[in-house]
Enzyme design. Structure first.
Site, PDB file in Angstrom:
ATOM      1  CD  GLU A  26      -8.384  62.160 -22.210  1.00  0.00           C
ATOM      2  OE1 GLU A  26      -7.574  61.573 -21.466  1.00  0.00           O
ATOM      3  OE2 GLU A  26      -8.156  62.332 -23.417  1.00  0.00           O
TER       4      GLU A  26
ATOM      5  CG  ASP B 181      -0.697  59.935 -22.288  1.00  0.00           C
ATOM      6  OD1 ASP B 181       0.328  60.432 -22.819  1.00  0.00           O
ATOM      7  OD2 ASP B 181      -1.412  59.097 -22.877  1.00  0.00           O
TER       8      ASP B 181
ATOM      9  CE1 TYR C 291      -3.430  63.002 -20.036  1.00  0.00           C
ATOM     10  CE2 TYR C 291      -5.412  61.989 -19.133  1.00  0.00           C
ATOM     11  CZ  TYR C 291      -4.592  62.264 -20.208  1.00  0.00           C
ATOM     12  OH  TYR C 291      -4.945  61.832 -21.460  1.00  0.00           O
TER      13      TYR C 291
END
Length: 298
Positions: free
Chosen positions: A43, A144, A126
């Protein structure tokens, strides 16, 4: 952002999740043996960087640092060195900082609770939601760029989402979440993949989209974007390019680098000095006595 009805919400889930089951890319961070740390590393690396560039660096990173504690023992400059040319190298420092915090606060295990993830240095909403969802199968809205574009088109009927994530988008994403935790985490991954492979920013493949028949944007005739101009990303000639060239020299060096060596990477002295000062201010470069520079040791 249009609020979906319960019926329209449920009618989106199954087609997208079924499509994902058939079409999901075989990516290493999706394998069960990747573990939460592998998911977290992916990520960090995937932010603003395509999968094709991330894959080789990801594999090397996990081979060298299979657990957070392995990275935490290294100097932060080694994280910057291993980051290579992925771009936005402050992410490497943030990932190193997160590894140190995980080692010190959580016995070396990536925490399961969303609040604990969010409390780690360098982790925003996020990333916390993505790790909680993809690593631990929890129910979180994972927003996203790809997901935001899918929701903007399929539900709100506009070509592109706003430049920055809005409260309305977050509300919509929560409204679209399946109630069951395992289904919600699958939906998060599936809607992201749909945006990456089918509902792309340009040249979208509506004929292959599993929810084309109910997409509000397509049904409206695909109206052109009516919001603020889309931000383009330039690189050539920018401070980012100069920073990258300076870091490339330092990554390859086995000892501190003199100013004169760095001066050769860019002809324009004012921009070069500004870029170097920025790297120092960001903690990516350490100045030393006698005009020497190195990647950070602490």
């Amino acid at each position: 952002m249009t609020a979906p009805t319960n019926t329209s919400t449920e009618s989106l889930h199954a087609p997208v999740i079924d499509w994902f089951a058939e079409n999901a890319r075989d990516l290493p961070w999706r394998h069960p043996d990747a573990g939460p740390w592998g998911v977290m590393v992916s990520e960090f690396m995937l932010q603003q960087t395509p999968v094709s560039r991330v894959l080789p660096v990801y594999e090397q990173w996990l081979a060298r640092w299979p657990r957070p504690a392995d990275l935490a023992k290294e100097a932060p400059g080694e994280a910057v060195r291993a980051w290579g040319r992925l771009g936005y190298p402050r992410r490497a420092l943030r990932l190193h900082g997160a590894a140190v915090a995980i080692t010190e606060r959580h016995n070396g295990d990536v925490p399961t609770a969303h609040a604990q993830l969010l409390a780690l240095p360098g982790i925003g909403e996020y990333t916390a939601a993505a790790v909680a969802s993809f690593a631990y199968g929890q129910r979180h809205a994972v927003l996203d760029t790809n997901v935001r574009r899918v929701f903007a088109r399929a539900v709100s009927g506009v070509q592109y989402p706003p430049n920055a994530t809005t409260a309305a988008e977050r509300k919509l994403a929560r409204a679209l979440l399946p109630e069951q935790e395992s289904t919600a985490s699958r939906w998060a991954a599936a809607s992201m993949e749909l945006g990456a492979l089918i509902c792309t920013a340009k040249n979208e493949s509506c004929h292959r989209c599993p929810i084309a028949a109910q997409c509000a944007w397509r049904l409206a005739g695909k109206p052109d974007h009516a919001g603020p101009p889309r931000r383009g990303q330039t690189y050539a000639g920018t401070d980012r390019q100069v920073r990258g060239k300076l870091l490339a020299v330092l990554r390859e060096a086995v000892s501190p680098v003199p100013q004169a060596t760095l001066d050769r990477v860019w002809d324009e002295p004012v921009q070069r000095a500004r870029a170097l000062d920025g790297l120092v201010a960001d903690g990516l470069v350490e100045p030393m006595p006698d005009g020497l520079y190195r990647l950070p040791l602490s």
